[in-house]
Design an enzyme around this catalytic site. Structure first.
Site, short mmCIF file in Angstrom:
data_model
loop_
_atom_site.label_atom_id
_atom_site.label_comp_id
_atom_site.label_asym_id
_atom_site.label_seq_id
_atom_site.Cartn_x
_atom_site.Cartn_y
_atom_site.Cartn_z
N GLU A 64 -8.28 -8.60 -17.58
CA GLU A 64 -8.55 -10.37 -18.00
C GLU A 64 -9.77 -10.17 -18.18
OE1 GLU A 64 -4.58 -11.41 -14.40
OE2 GLU A 64 -6.29 -10.97 -13.79
N ASP A 235 0.25 -13.27 -8.50
CA ASP A 235 -0.99 -13.67 -9.75
C ASP A 235 -0.82 -13.13 -10.84
OD1 ASP A 235 -1.48 -10.89 -8.99
OD2 ASP A 235 -2.87 -11.26 -8.68
P1 NAD Z 1 -3.28 -2.30 -2.82
O1 NAD Z 1 -2.63 -1.64 -4.30
O2 NAD Z 1 -5.02 -1.95 -2.81
O3 NAD Z 1 -2.78 -3.38 -1.80
C1 NAD Z 1 -1.12 -3.48 -1.77
C2 NAD Z 1 -0.25 -2.70 -1.13
O4 NAD Z 1 0.67 -3.46 -0.61
C3 NAD Z 1 0.30 -1.29 -0.67
O5 NAD Z 1 -0.27 -0.80 0.19
C4 NAD Z 1 1.52 -1.46 -0.92
O6 NAD Z 1 2.04 0.07 -0.27
C5 NAD Z 1 1.89 -2.40 -0.59
N1 NAD Z 1 3.41 -3.42 -0.67
C6 NAD Z 1 3.59 -3.57 -1.67
N2 NAD Z 1 5.11 -3.71 -1.70
C7 NAD Z 1 5.33 -3.94 -0.49
C8 NAD Z 1 6.65 -5.05 0.44
N3 NAD Z 1 7.11 -4.89 -0.55
N4 NAD Z 1 6.06 -5.11 1.90
C9 NAD Z 1 4.87 -4.63 1.60
N5 NAD Z 1 4.05 -3.81 1.30
C10 NAD Z 1 3.85 -3.76 0.11
O7 NAD Z 1 -3.56 -4.02 -4.24
P2 NAD Z 1 -4.95 -4.99 -3.46
O8 NAD Z 1 -6.17 -4.91 -3.71
O9 NAD Z 1 -4.97 -5.02 -1.55
O10 NAD Z 1 -4.74 -6.05 -4.04
C11 NAD Z 1 -3.09 -6.68 -3.51
C12 NAD Z 1 -2.85 -8.06 -4.65
O11 NAD Z 1 -3.61 -8.79 -4.39
C13 NAD Z 1 -2.14 -7.50 -6.22
O12 NAD Z 1 -0.96 -7.50 -5.65
C14 NAD Z 1 -3.53 -8.17 -6.69
O13 NAD Z 1 -2.71 -8.47 -7.91
C15 NAD Z 1 -3.89 -9.01 -5.93
N6 NAD Z 1 -4.96 -9.85 -6.21
C16 NAD Z 1 -5.14 -11.10 -5.86
C17 NAD Z 1 -6.29 -11.98 -6.68
C18 NAD Z 1 -6.02 -13.49 -6.29
O14 NAD Z 1 -7.46 -14.47 -6.07
N7 NAD Z 1 -4.48 -14.12 -5.82
C19 NAD Z 1 -7.61 -10.76 -5.68
C20 NAD Z 1 -7.54 -9.56 -5.83
C21 NAD Z 1 -6.62 -9.22 -5.67
#
Ligand code: NAD
Length: 347
Positions: A64, A235
């Protein structure tokens, strides 16, 4: 107009420099500072050029571009989201960003933004909670203990006064990592073995998971009256975390509706589903939490102005810290029209 640096070198903040900056300022101070910068920019919301981010989707993830401008400064972030990356040792989210002078179009800052995105996302979440969560909130449930997790925990401590974080992840190694990293940071930590156990007694529930599907991290029966939900992980089109029945019981607050309706939890509803824009709550022109029993939901997707605010925060600290290098990335001949001659003379 922002004066370009001599010979049009562009200051570049590397990953190494960003980490040094965090240690120099202190992470909680930096989270508070970025939250304050975002709040100040949300209070002048109408002065920004706004557009939903430009997304390029693939089966594995999304890439993005997130642009905005306040008329003086232009900014954009490049960011990806690839939930399967962690299986091969790569990160789900990586990013870099740029600020430019609107008057000349010359870039004035290039920065890593993988770490800065984690900081700004956490700062934004905590800022939203400052306006929406129950006043006496002390306990946060943190579902999803990946890359963003510790930043979220510390931002809620620094900005909202949270003192206890309950952690759950489907992968217990992620919870173990977060427990270790958050030791000694002044938070009481509780590792939980189910999402139900995690949300027990929580005033704030943060969902921060990564899965490219309509996931159901929380079901309706799990969410009691009066909580604030900080939903980070939904997101992207086809990527949500909450059962729609929770949304039907919640007052929903969003960053920029045209983007959130496509990417956020509310993609589960028609485009006229009622939401409140967070900047209006901050400005006092819309109501936030109005009762103790109300469920408030920040349907976070991440908006360009938050990155702009974070980049400006970093830029303001460069002179004092010297934590940048000069990049020779703009061709800038002495005679502006003699670009070819400059190339020839380099032979
Ligand atoms: P990451 O992959 O490092 O961590 C995600 C974690 O979620 C992993 O440890 C995984 O095991 C866990 N997980 C997956 N399914 C699960 C479930 N059903 N129950 C419990 N845990 C579960 O990702 P990250 O960098 O920490 O990002 C997390 C999320 O936040 C992503 O989806 C990313 O796109 C989003 N994000 C959003 C914003 C925002 O501004 N809203 C900004 C950054 C990232």
């Amino acid at each position: 107009m922002i004066a370009p640096s001599p010979r049009a070198f562009v200051p570049f903040v590397s990953v190494q420099h960003m980490m040094q900056l965090i240690h120099e300022i202190g992470i909680e101070e930096m989270l508070r500072g970025i939250a304050a910068e975002i709040e100040a920019d949300f209070l002048r919301w109408e002065s920004f050029d706004k557009t939903p981010r430009i997304a390029s989707h693939s089966a594995e993830g999304v890439i993005e571009l997130m642009p905005t401008s306040d008329g003086d400064v232009y900014g954009f972030k490049y960011v990806n989201g690839h939930p399967k990356n962690t299986k091969t040792g790569l990160q789900t989210v990586t990013a870099f960003g740029l600020l430019a002078d609107v008057a000349t179009g010359y870039p004035v800052l290039l920065s890593e933004m993988t770490i800065l995105t984690a900081l700004r996302t956490a700062a934004m979440s905590a800022l939203a909670a400052k306006h929406l969560a129950p006043r006496d909130a002390k306990v946060m449930a943190m579902i999803g203990n990946g890359a963003q997790c510790e930043f979220q925990a510390l931002a809620f401590k620094a900005v909202c006064g949270i003192d206890t974080v309950r952690l759950y992840d489907i992968d217990s190694k992620a919870t173990g990592k977060a427990m270790r990293n958050l030791q000694g940071q002044g938070l009481e930590l509780v590792a939980c073995d189910s999402p139900e156990a995690c949300i027990e007694g929580a005033d704030i529930i943060t969902t921060c998971t990564a899965d490219k599907q309509y996931a159901t991290i929380l079901t309706d029966n799990m969410v009691g009256a009066g909580v604030h939900i900080n939903a980070i992980g939904g997101d992207c089109p086809g990527k949500t975390e909450l059962h729609r029945d929770i949304l039907l019981r919640s007052s929903i607050f969003v960053e920029y509706p045209p983007q959130t309706r496509v990417e956020g939890e509310i993609q589960q509803f028609d485009d006229d589903h009622p939401v409140t824009e967070l900047w209006q709550v901050m400005a006092g022109t819309a109501e936030g939490r109005t009762s103790k029993a109300q469920i408030t939901l920040f349907d976070s997707v991440g908006f360009a102005i938050e990155d702009f605010s974070a980049l400006r925060y970093v830029r303001a600290r460069l002179k004092d810290t010297g934590l940048f290098q000069e990049l020779d990335m703009i061709a800038d001949p002495d005679d502006a029209r003699d670009l070819f001659g400059m190339v020839q003379r380099a032979a």
